[in-house]
Write a protein that holds these residues in place. Structure first.
Motif, PDB file in Angstrom:
ATOM      1  N   ILE A 277       0.836  -1.206   0.000  1.00  0.00           N
ATOM      2  CA  ILE A 277       0.000   0.000   0.000  1.00  0.00           C
ATOM      3  C   ILE A 277       0.868   1.253   0.000  1.00  0.00           C
ATOM      4  O   ILE A 277       0.609   2.199  -0.756  1.00  0.00           O
ATOM      5  CB  ILE A 277      -0.969  -0.018   1.201  1.00  0.00           C
ATOM      6  N   ALA A 278       1.911   1.267   0.812  1.00  0.00           N
ATOM      7  CA  ALA A 278       2.806   2.438   0.877  1.00  0.00           C
ATOM      8  C   ALA A 278       3.476   2.676  -0.473  1.00  0.00           C
ATOM      9  O   ALA A 278       3.535   3.816  -0.950  1.00  0.00           O
ATOM     10  CB  ALA A 278       3.866   2.242   1.967  1.00  0.00           C
TER      11      ALA A 278
ATOM     12  N   THR B  28       2.412   1.717  -3.440  1.00  0.00           N
ATOM     13  CA  THR B  28       1.379   2.145  -4.390  1.00  0.00           C
ATOM     14  C   THR B  28       1.006   3.598  -4.169  1.00  0.00           C
ATOM     15  O   THR B  28       0.904   4.378  -5.123  1.00  0.00           O
ATOM     16  CB  THR B  28       0.131   1.251  -4.272  1.00  0.00           C
ATOM     17  N   ASN B  29       0.822   3.997  -2.922  1.00  0.00           N
ATOM     18  CA  ASN B  29       0.496   5.395  -2.619  1.00  0.00           C
ATOM     19  C   ASN B  29       1.593   6.338  -3.091  1.00  0.00           C
ATOM     20  O   ASN B  29       1.305   7.418  -3.625  1.00  0.00           O
ATOM     21  CB  ASN B  29       0.241   5.583  -1.123  1.00  0.00           C
ATOM     22  N   GLU B  30       2.847   5.959  -2.910  1.00  0.00           N
ATOM     23  CA  GLU B  30       3.962   6.788  -3.371  1.00  0.00           C
ATOM     24  C   GLU B  30       3.982   6.870  -4.890  1.00  0.00           C
ATOM     25  O   GLU B  30       4.285   7.909  -5.455  1.00  0.00           O
ATOM     26  CB  GLU B  30       5.299   6.280  -2.835  1.00  0.00           C
TER      27      GLU B  30
ATOM     28  N   TYR C 165       1.358   6.721  -6.904  1.00  0.00           N
ATOM     29  CA  TYR C 165       0.295   7.659  -7.292  1.00  0.00           C
ATOM     30  C   TYR C 165       0.687   9.102  -6.973  1.00  0.00           C
ATOM     31  O   TYR C 165       0.356  10.017  -7.714  1.00  0.00           O
ATOM     32  CB  TYR C 165      -1.030   7.300  -6.629  1.00  0.00           C
ATOM     33  N   ARG C 166       1.413   9.283  -5.890  1.00  0.00           N
ATOM     34  CA  ARG C 166       1.839  10.625  -5.501  1.00  0.00           C
ATOM     35  C   ARG C 166       2.741  11.251  -6.561  1.00  0.00           C
ATOM     36  O   ARG C 166       2.629  12.436  -6.867  1.00  0.00           O
ATOM     37  CB  ARG C 166       2.563  10.578  -4.151  1.00  0.00           C
TER      38      ARG C 166
END
Length: 89
Positions: free
Chosen positions: A41-42, A44-46, A48-49
């Motif tokens: 998740i971390a 993936t979030n990075e 997208y960021r």
């Protein structure tokens, strides 16, 4: 006879060290994450960021280099994993 692990052997380097408490499932990281799902998740979030910035980084005529790939990975994962300063200029 000792067999090499391959051309990308990272044995004994921080890149190949598990995060303590992760039972060997998560690489050592700056956030102390020990669960694989949380790390997924971390990461993936990075992604997208920084995704818009990564898309706009080069135009369609740019020929990617190894240095470009290193730069993109650092932009994406540099806040999660330790990154040697000498690898990206």
């Amino acid at each position: 006879m000792v067999q090499k692990r391959g051309r990308y052997d990272a044995t004994d380097m921080v890149e190949d060290q598990p995060e303590p408490g992760s039972r060997g499932r998560v690489l050592r990281n700056l956030r102390g994450i020990t669960r694989k799902r949380e790390m997924d998740i971390a990461e993936t979030n990075e992604y997208y960021r920084v995704s818009d910035e990564l898309v706009d980084l080069y135009d369609k005529h740019h020929r990617l280099t190894a240095s470009d790939i290193q730069k993109m990975h650092r932009m994406w994962l540099g806040g999660i994993y330790a990154w040697p300063e000498s690898t990206v200029r």
